[in-house]
Design a protein around this motif. Sequence first.
Motif, PDB file in Angstrom:
ATOM      1  N   SER A  48       0.807  -1.226   0.000  1.00 54.70           N
ATOM      2  CA  SER A  48       0.000   0.000   0.000  1.00 54.70           C
ATOM      3  C   SER A  48       0.843   1.280   0.000  1.00 54.70           C
ATOM      4  O   SER A  48       0.509   2.260  -0.652  1.00 54.70           O
ATOM      5  CB  SER A  48      -0.956  -0.001   1.196  1.00 54.70           C
ATOM      6  OG  SER A  48      -0.227  -0.121   2.387  1.00 54.70           O
ATOM      7  N   ARG A  49       1.967   1.261   0.725  1.00 49.35           N
ATOM      8  CA  ARG A  49       2.791   2.479   0.809  1.00 49.35           C
ATOM      9  C   ARG A  49       3.351   2.843  -0.571  1.00 49.35           C
ATOM     10  O   ARG A  49       3.260   3.994  -1.020  1.00 49.35           O
ATOM     11  CB  ARG A  49       3.941   2.257   1.813  1.00 49.35           C
ATOM     12  CG  ARG A  49       4.781   3.487   2.081  1.00 49.35           C
ATOM     13  CD  ARG A  49       5.908   3.188   3.056  1.00 49.35           C
ATOM     14  NE  ARG A  49       6.720   2.031   2.686  1.00 49.35           N
ATOM     15  CZ  ARG A  49       7.660   2.062   1.751  1.00 49.35           C
ATOM     16  NH1 ARG A  49       7.912   3.175   1.091  1.00 49.35           N
ATOM     17  NH2 ARG A  49       8.358   0.977   1.465  1.00 49.35           N
ATOM     18  N   HIS A  52       0.592   3.928  -2.932  1.00 50.26           N
ATOM     19  CA  HIS A  52       0.171   5.301  -2.607  1.00 50.26           C
ATOM     20  C   HIS A  52       1.158   6.305  -3.205  1.00 50.26           C
ATOM     21  O   HIS A  52       0.776   7.298  -3.825  1.00 50.26           O
ATOM     22  CB  HIS A  52       0.067   5.457  -1.079  1.00 50.26           C
ATOM     23  CG  HIS A  52      -0.388   6.805  -0.657  1.00 50.26           C
ATOM     24  ND1 HIS A  52       0.504   7.810  -0.298  1.00 50.26           N
ATOM     25  CD2 HIS A  52      -1.620   7.349  -0.552  1.00 50.26           C
ATOM     26  CE1 HIS A  52      -0.168   8.898   0.005  1.00 50.26           C
ATOM     27  NE2 HIS A  52      -1.466   8.644  -0.141  1.00 50.26           N
ATOM     28  N   ASP A  53       2.455   6.027  -3.025  1.00 47.98           N
ATOM     29  CA  ASP A  53       3.482   6.906  -3.620  1.00 47.98           C
ATOM     30  C   ASP A  53       3.312   6.969  -5.131  1.00 47.98           C
ATOM     31  O   ASP A  53       3.348   8.043  -5.735  1.00 47.98           O
ATOM     32  CB  ASP A  53       4.893   6.378  -3.293  1.00 47.98           C
ATOM     33  CG  ASP A  53       5.310   6.735  -1.876  1.00 47.98           C
ATOM     34  OD1 ASP A  53       4.594   7.521  -1.219  1.00 47.98           O
ATOM     35  OD2 ASP A  53       6.353   6.210  -1.424  1.00 47.98           O
TER      36      ASP A  53
END
Length: 190
Positions: A48-49, A52-53
């Motif tokens: 997810s990180r 998201h980026d």
Amino acid sequence: MKLFYIDSTMREESRTRLIATAIIDKLSERYEIETIRLDGADFPAVGSRILHDRDNGIVPERYADMARRLAAADRLVIAAPFWDMSFPAALKVFFENMSLYNITFGSNEKECYGLCRCEKVLYITTRGMNIRTGDALEQATPYIKALGRLWGLGEIITVAAENMDYSTPEEINEKVNDAISKGLEICRDF
Ligand SMILES: Cc1cc2nc3c(=O)[nH]c(=O)nc-3n(C[C@H](O)[C@H](O)[C@H](O)COP(=O)(O)O)c2cc1C
């Protein structure tokens, strides 16, 4: 002409790397080679990180640069042992990090298309069990072919040695040498 070599072998005494090294040595006479060694490279699994980026246009420059060099390479060589009926997860994670929109692939309103310059891929492997390329139990070649369709990699050629874990040292030696000969034959027109 540029060749991108993904060394996904994971053991010091790797038989897959023995085969690949002989082939890469030959290809280095004709290609400028960039090697990426995945053992210890620790590319992050995409979660997810990172998603998201990416949604915010953030991709680490070193990965984007590497993906650009991969996309610009004329040839690709992948060396990876047969693990869990496929290839090591480190290679999948590497692919995830290189699978970047507008670098290795693009898309229109209907589908994705490849952006890589590569016309031929040589995939080198050794398998513990007696499982041949094309066997339904062999899930590495089909995956690399599918990724080749996404990235636009051209022809995918597999060089494999099988039954390595159930052969005598002499037989293993013979299988490694046979695979090197086959690979060198392919190199003539690669
Ligand atoms: C973690 C791991 C998973 C493996 N999984 C399989 C497998 O699913 N099927 C198989 O035939 N051999 C399997 N093997 C055996 C390897 O494919 C075989 O020993 C191969 O020659 C190893 O390549 P290397 O000498 O380049 O490391 C596995 C070996 C390891 C270490």
